[in-house]
Structure formats: structure tokens, C-alpha cells
Design a protein around this motif. Sequence first.
Motif, PDB file in Angstrom:
ATOM      1  N   LEU A  44       0.894  -1.249  -0.006  1.00 15.58           N
ATOM      2  CA  LEU A  44      -0.008   0.003  -0.075  1.00 15.58           C
ATOM      3  C   LEU A  44       0.928   1.144   0.163  1.00 15.58           C
ATOM      4  O   LEU A  44       0.683   2.339  -0.464  1.00 15.58           O
ATOM      5  CB  LEU A  44      -0.806   0.180   1.060  1.00 15.58           C
ATOM      6  CG  LEU A  44      -2.042  -1.250   1.059  1.00 15.58           C
ATOM      7  CD1 LEU A  44      -2.749  -1.148   2.494  1.00 15.58           C
ATOM      8  CD2 LEU A  44      -2.984  -0.784   0.032  1.00 15.58           C
ATOM      9  N   ASN A  47       2.472   1.921  -3.562  1.00 15.94           N
ATOM     10  CA  ASN A  47       1.354   2.362  -4.454  1.00 15.94           C
ATOM     11  C   ASN A  47       0.998   3.952  -4.120  1.00 15.94           C
ATOM     12  O   ASN A  47       0.837   4.446  -5.132  1.00 15.94           O
ATOM     13  CB  ASN A  47       0.334   1.492  -4.428  1.00 15.94           C
ATOM     14  CG  ASN A  47       0.762  -0.063  -5.198  1.00 15.94           C
ATOM     15  OD1 ASN A  47       1.754  -0.195  -6.022  1.00 15.94           O
ATOM     16  ND2 ASN A  47       0.028  -0.990  -4.750  1.00 15.94           N
ATOM     17  N   ALA A  48       0.651   4.051  -2.801  1.00 12.85           N
ATOM     18  CA  ALA A  48       0.295   5.286  -2.576  1.00 12.85           C
ATOM     19  C   ALA A  48       1.278   6.536  -2.817  1.00 12.85           C
ATOM     20  O   ALA A  48       0.803   7.644  -3.155  1.00 12.85           O
ATOM     21  CB  ALA A  48      -0.382   5.263  -0.890  1.00 12.85           C
TER      22      ALA A  48
END
Length: 273
Positions: A44, A47-48
Motif C-alpha cells: 500500500l 503504490n500510494a
Amino acid sequence: MTTAVDPVAAGRVTRPRLPITDVRWSTVVAPLALGALVIVGWELLVNAADIKPFVLPAPSAIWEQITGNTANIVDGSVVTGRNALIGMLGGAVVGVIGAALAGSFRLIDQMAAPVVAALAVIPIVALAPVLYSMFGAAVNTGRIIVAGISVAVPVYLNTLRGIRQVRAVHRDLMTAYAAGPLQVIRAVTLPTATPYVFTGLRVASSLAVIAALIAEYFGGPIGGLGKSITSSAASSNYPLAWAYVSGAIVLGLLFYVVTLLVELWFSRHHKPA
């Protein structure tokens, strides 16, 4: 009426045994759950924050490289693992024998202390190239020696500490019963020192893999996880480099677990009388 007393049994020291059956599921589930949370959070975050692969690739990209290059990772693990295993066995033998001599003769103990201290602080990055020059870059001798030195030091120190735990009263008791040197070693010294030997081996098992891996960065034959990591990073294939790093992690864990299982087996099948 006098009852005969076996000096071996009389001087035998009770050795602590590790529990085998009393293993709680939490000791297995908790680390796995934590690892899963870390991987999910890692994915996460990458990707973020749009983190570039050369900084930190996503676990999904690493897994894709692992599944696509499984055979190469296994081949590299075999090469690195073989060097680490040979070095570990050789270093363990040297460490145990050296500690036994140092524990028996004060002069050897005093002479060995500065040598062991020097070996403990030798940087692998400096030692590996020197060994390649001595034995040649076409053989794995240098890598094995580096792994052996990394193992010999902790095994020596832990074994020597175990030997020094033998109480003087037990030695005096064996002397009173006219026990021979081999009887003293078998009944007193070994049972006392064995847990410390295995502690040193557990610590050294992972060090052997790390040492063999790092030694591959500085020359030697083609093959091994270290060479593969540097080649992948040099070609800017960072997820593949991390895939080989994952293989090194698994290899180190395998060495540690096997050493622990051998310790558990030994403690179970060599119970003191």
C-alpha cells in the motif's frame, strides 16, 4: 555394607532440555500475521506514495520475479548454501576444538584470546579479496574460509563459556572417584557445555550464510545469490535483485531452523541418566 558408586553417574550434570511438544500456536501464528501485515502495508505504501523501484519495489513486483526466476534463485541458493554449509561445519569443528584446548590449558587460553578478538573484527569486505588472491578467483575456497571464520568465533566463545560453567565441586568429585579424563569429559564437561555449543551454532548458522553471500560480491566464480544480486542491480532490475535477496532470507532461515531442530533432537535423545 558399602554401596558401589559409579563416578560417571555421580558426576553427571543435569543438562537443560528444550521443550518439544509444548509449543503454542501463538508462537507460529503471531509472526506469520505480523509478516502478512508488513507485506500488505509495504504494498500500500509503495503504490500510494508512488515509490520508484530503485528505491523500494512493491512486494507484488518482487513476487512476480520470484515466480518467473524460481530455478535461478534455487540454483544460486544451492551454490551459496553449499559454501555456507562447508564453512559452518569446518568453523564449528575448529571452534569446539579450540575452546576445549583453551578450557584445558590456561596458556592456550591466554594466547588464543587476542587471536579470536582479531578474527572477530576482521571485515569481510577486506578479507574476501585477499583470499581470492591467495587461492584463486576460480574456486570457492575464499568464500568457504570467510564463512568458516564467521562461524568459528561465536562457536568458540560460547563453547568456552560452557566449559567454564563446570563447577569445581563436580571436578573434585570425579577426581575423588579416580575418574579418567575421558570420563570427566563425558560425564561433566560435555553435558554442561553442549547447550552453549548449540547456542553458538544457532547464532553462527545465519552468520555463515551472510558471510558466504557477502564474499560473493567481491569476486570468485560465477554463481551464488550474491553475484546474482549485484548483476540484477547493475542492470537496474531491482525487483529481481530483491527476489534474490528473498532467496537469501529463506536460505538463512533454513540454516537456522535446521540447526534448531538438530538441537531439539539432541536434547531429546541424549537425556542425562
